[in-house]
Design an enzyme around this catalytic site. Structure first.
Site: not given
Ligand code: F6P
Length: 342
Positions: A71, A10, A126, A170, A128, A124, A102
């Protein structure tokens, strides 16, 4: 040297500052930089073009990625990783800098193990990636989500409503926790902290009884709420992940709240707005620092690694460690937010 650079997964604000820094640092040593288009797709079927200082001159404030992204996962295609390796050789690349989350970094690590000279950069929204305090894109996403929550407060208050605001994340609820805390959310639902519809409803009723005419609930798209019933997990992306935008957590939570509390309730899904637009100053600085350090790693021959912001400094980590697990929300942070709704 001839360096390849790609952005995968993304998009998010801060990728262009990183690309700009890679090109600037590499050119200082007389290296040639090749921009790979559309993430790993651009190495499955070669799509590339030289990236010059002129190409990156005015991109520090521009969101998204000038290289394009996808992706595409070469590991999911029979012989895909071998094809990528062969195309890297065909392009004559001495090293490859992969900017991604990741999934992208996982592919970079697999290629490294196959003998490809890779260096990563973690991005990201996110947030994470294991070991990184802040990944590129996270801080801007938090700013955007916080502003949205501020705006939801005024409309929720005017209509005496409950508003459920669904944000991305996510594997971890970083954006929900940070933006929820900063935006003064009245409840924050994240994957790391189990909750139930009974608990959410009880909290909303108690707020109404104490005279609060409205409430804002921030939910992370991947969270589970016990008692909510089945969500839609049919649709998958190219990496095999459930399309969380189709899962409908925010909508179904809002419906159930309205049914059980009789309070008028609406859902707002922030979606890709969190990933769009100009990067914050923080993400410009972070992208630049990581881009410069990634090229320095290439020059040192330090492959299979990535620079990350760790304890406020740029630290060097193994790609294998960065992708070994997802970094979950720091519970101290969540507990600070929880003080306002427990
Ligand atoms: O990049 C991570 C992420 O922003 C997740 O939080 C979200 O679930 C996903 O991307 C959405 O991906 P896409 O843009 O492919 O719909």
């Amino acid at each position: 040297m001839k360096l390849g650079v790609l952005t995968g997964g993304g998009d998010c604000p801060g990728l262009n500052p990183a690309i700009r820094a890679v090109v600037q640092r590499a050119s200082q040593s007389g290296d040639e930089v090749i921009g790979i288009r559309n993430g790993w797709a651009g190495l499955m079927e070669i799509q590339s073009a030289p990236l010059t200082l002129a190409d990156v001159a005015d991109i520090i404030s521009v969101g998204g990625t000038i290289l394009g992204t996808s992706r595409t996962n070469p590991a999911k295609t029979e012989g895909g990783l071998e094809r990528v390796k062969a195309n890297i050789e065909k392009l004559g690349l001495d090293a490859l800098i992969a900017i991604g989350g990741d999934d992208t970094l996982g592919v970079a690590n697999k290629l490294y193990k196959m003998g490809v000279k890779t260096v990563g950069i973690s991005k990201t929204m996110d947030n994470d990636i294991n070991g990184a305090d802040y990944c590129i894109g996270f801080e801007t996403a938090v700013e955007i989500a916080t502003e949205a929550i501020d705006r939801l407060h005024t409309t929720a208050r005017s209509h005496s409503r409950v508003i459920v605001c669904e944000v991305m994340g996510r594997e971890a609820g970083w954006v929900a926790t940070m933006a929820g805390l900063a935006g003064g959310a009245d409840y924050i639902v994240i994957p790391e902290v189990p909750t139930s519809i009974d608990k959410v409803v009880a909290h909303l009723k108690q707020r109404r009884e104490s005279g609060k005419n409205y409430s804002i609930i921030v939910v992370s798209e991947a969270a589970d709420v016990e008692g909510l019933g089945e969500l839609n997990v049919e649709r998958k992306d190219a990496f095999g992940h459930v399309r969380l935008d189709k899962r409908g957590l925010g909508e179904s939570l809002a419906e159930e709240i309205e049914k059980r509390t009789k309070l008028e309730t609406r859902a707002t899904v922030l979606g890709h707005i969190q990933r769009g637009g100009s990067p914050s100053a923080f993400d410009r600085v972070l992208g630049t620092r990581l881009g410069v350090t990634a090229v320095d790693l290439v020059h040192k021959g330090d492959f299979g690694k990535l620079p990350v912001l760790h304890n406020g400094h740029i630290a060097i980590m193994e790609l294998a460690e960065a992708v070994a697990k997802n970094q979950k929300v720091d519970m101290d942070l969540y507990h600070a937010a929880e003080v306002f709704f427990s």
